[in-house]
Design a protein around this motif. Structure first.
Motif, short mmCIF file in Angstrom:
data_model
loop_
_atom_site.label_atom_id
_atom_site.label_comp_id
_atom_site.label_asym_id
_atom_site.label_seq_id
_atom_site.Cartn_x
_atom_site.Cartn_y
_atom_site.Cartn_z
N ALA A 27 0.84 -1.20 0.00
CA ALA A 27 0.00 0.00 0.00
C ALA A 27 0.87 1.25 0.00
CB ALA A 27 -0.93 -0.01 1.21
N TRP A 28 1.95 1.24 0.78
CA TRP A 28 2.86 2.38 0.80
C TRP A 28 3.49 2.61 -0.56
CZ3 TRP A 28 5.61 0.69 5.91
CH2 TRP A 28 4.87 1.13 7.01
N ILE A 29 3.87 1.53 -1.24
CA ILE A 29 4.47 1.65 -2.57
C ILE A 29 3.50 2.35 -3.52
CG2 ILE A 29 5.13 0.29 -4.61
CD1 ILE A 29 6.49 -1.68 -2.62
N GLU A 30 2.24 1.95 -3.49
CA GLU A 30 1.22 2.61 -4.32
C GLU A 30 1.13 4.10 -3.98
OE1 GLU A 30 -2.61 0.73 -4.23
OE2 GLU A 30 -1.73 -1.27 -4.44
N ASP A 31 1.11 4.42 -2.68
CA ASP A 31 1.00 5.82 -2.25
C ASP A 31 2.21 6.64 -2.70
OD1 ASP A 31 -1.36 5.06 -1.02
OD2 ASP A 31 -0.51 5.02 1.00
N ILE A 32 3.39 6.08 -2.56
CA ILE A 32 4.62 6.80 -2.93
C ILE A 32 4.67 7.02 -4.44
CG2 ILE A 32 7.14 6.66 -2.97
CD1 ILE A 32 6.76 4.92 -0.32
N GLU A 33 4.32 5.99 -5.20
CA GLU A 33 4.32 6.15 -6.66
C GLU A 33 3.29 7.19 -7.09
OE1 GLU A 33 4.34 2.52 -8.93
OE2 GLU A 33 6.13 1.80 -7.91
N GLU A 34 2.18 7.28 -6.37
CA GLU A 34 1.18 8.30 -6.68
C GLU A 34 1.73 9.70 -6.39
OE1 GLU A 34 -2.05 9.83 -8.38
OE2 GLU A 34 -1.46 7.73 -8.38
N GLN A 35 2.51 9.84 -5.32
CA GLN A 35 3.15 11.13 -5.03
C GLN A 35 4.05 11.54 -6.20
OE1 GLN A 35 5.35 11.36 -1.33
NE2 GLN A 35 3.69 10.43 -0.17
N ILE A 36 4.78 10.58 -6.75
CA ILE A 36 5.67 10.87 -7.87
C ILE A 36 4.84 11.26 -9.10
CG2 ILE A 36 7.35 9.86 -9.48
CD1 ILE A 36 8.39 8.19 -7.10
N ARG A 37 3.75 10.53 -9.34
CA ARG A 37 2.92 10.81 -10.52
C ARG A 37 2.24 12.18 -10.44
NH1 ARG A 37 2.65 6.49 -13.80
NH2 ARG A 37 3.18 4.50 -12.89
N VAL A 38 2.04 12.69 -9.23
CA VAL A 38 1.46 14.03 -9.10
C VAL A 38 2.43 15.06 -9.68
CG1 VAL A 38 0.85 15.81 -7.42
CG2 VAL A 38 -0.07 13.51 -7.18
N ARG A 39 3.71 14.88 -9.41
CA ARG A 39 4.72 15.83 -9.93
C ARG A 39 5.19 15.48 -11.34
NH1 ARG A 39 8.94 17.84 -5.30
NH2 ARG A 39 7.41 18.19 -3.67
N ILE A 40 5.13 14.20 -11.68
CA ILE A 40 5.56 13.75 -13.01
C ILE A 40 4.40 12.97 -13.63
CG2 ILE A 40 7.34 12.57 -14.35
CD1 ILE A 40 9.13 12.67 -11.85
N PRO A 41 3.38 13.67 -14.17
CA PRO A 41 2.20 12.98 -14.69
C PRO A 41 2.52 12.00 -15.83
CG PRO A 41 1.83 15.36 -14.58
CD PRO A 41 3.26 15.12 -14.26
N ASN A 42 3.55 12.29 -16.60
CA ASN A 42 3.92 11.42 -17.72
C ASN A 42 5.07 10.49 -17.32
OD1 ASN A 42 5.86 13.43 -17.51
ND2 ASN A 42 6.23 13.52 -19.70
N LEU A 43 5.03 9.97 -16.10
CA LEU A 43 6.12 9.15 -15.58
C LEU A 43 6.45 7.97 -16.49
CD1 LEU A 43 8.13 8.58 -13.27
CD2 LEU A 43 6.32 7.23 -12.18
N ASP A 44 5.44 7.25 -16.93
CA ASP A 44 5.70 6.07 -17.76
C ASP A 44 6.41 6.45 -19.06
OD1 ASP A 44 4.47 4.43 -15.86
OD2 ASP A 44 2.49 4.73 -16.76
N GLU A 45 5.98 7.55 -19.69
CA GLU A 45 6.62 8.00 -20.93
C GLU A 45 8.05 8.48 -20.65
OE1 GLU A 45 3.61 9.18 -19.92
OE2 GLU A 45 2.28 8.16 -21.33
N ALA A 46 8.24 9.18 -19.52
CA ALA A 46 9.58 9.66 -19.17
C ALA A 46 10.53 8.48 -18.94
CB ALA A 46 9.51 10.54 -17.92
#
Length: 141
Positions: A27-46
């Motif tokens: 659950a923490w991993i999901e939350d942390i990755e969501e924090q990253i996606r807030v700042r980097i919305p195109n994370l997968d493409e990056a």
């Protein structure tokens, strides 16, 4: 698909997680990755473009989850007296204070985003100029 997994956190902790800890870490991993996606919305493409790399993201996410696993209550202070036993715990109490990405980690994820209030950054031309970047969006030259 998450970039980090519970076994990645176990490797950093140096021990096997219990069943309950494993569920919490996932659950923490999901939350942390969501924090990253807030700042980097195109994370997968990056990541597909190689900046940042998937290994870097995995290490940062697993490291943040390890910090939370090391201190799941978010304790900031513990005082224990031996004579006439006394114990005091001061807790952060919020998930935001337990699950965090350090400034240094953000600097690795977002190169060129660090600096202070008086830093001026120039921005180069968008490398996608003259291309369709979305079915409805064309970036002119």
């Amino acid at each position: 698909m998450p970039y980090a997994t519970a076994p990645d956190v176990e490797a950093r902790l140096g021990r096997t997680l219990t069943v309950l800890e494993k569920a919490q870490v996932e659950a923490w991993i999901e939350d942390i990755e969501e924090q990253i996606r807030v700042r980097i919305p195109n994370l997968d493409e990056a990541i597909a473009a190689g900046n940042p790399t998937s290994a870097l993201v995995k290490g940062i996410v697993a490291g943040a989850a390890k910090r939370a696993a090391d201190n799941p209550k978010g304790l900031k202070s513990i005082t224990v007296a031996l004579d006439d036993y006394s114990k005091t715990e001061v807790s952060a109490g919020t998930t935001a204070e337990i699950l965090f990405i350090t400034d240094d980690e953000w600097n690795l994820l977002l190169p060129g985003a660090s600096g202070d209030a008086f830093t001026i950054r120039t921005v180069g031309a968008d490398q996608r100029a003259g291309q369709w970047v979305h079915p409805d969006v064309w970036l002119p030259l």
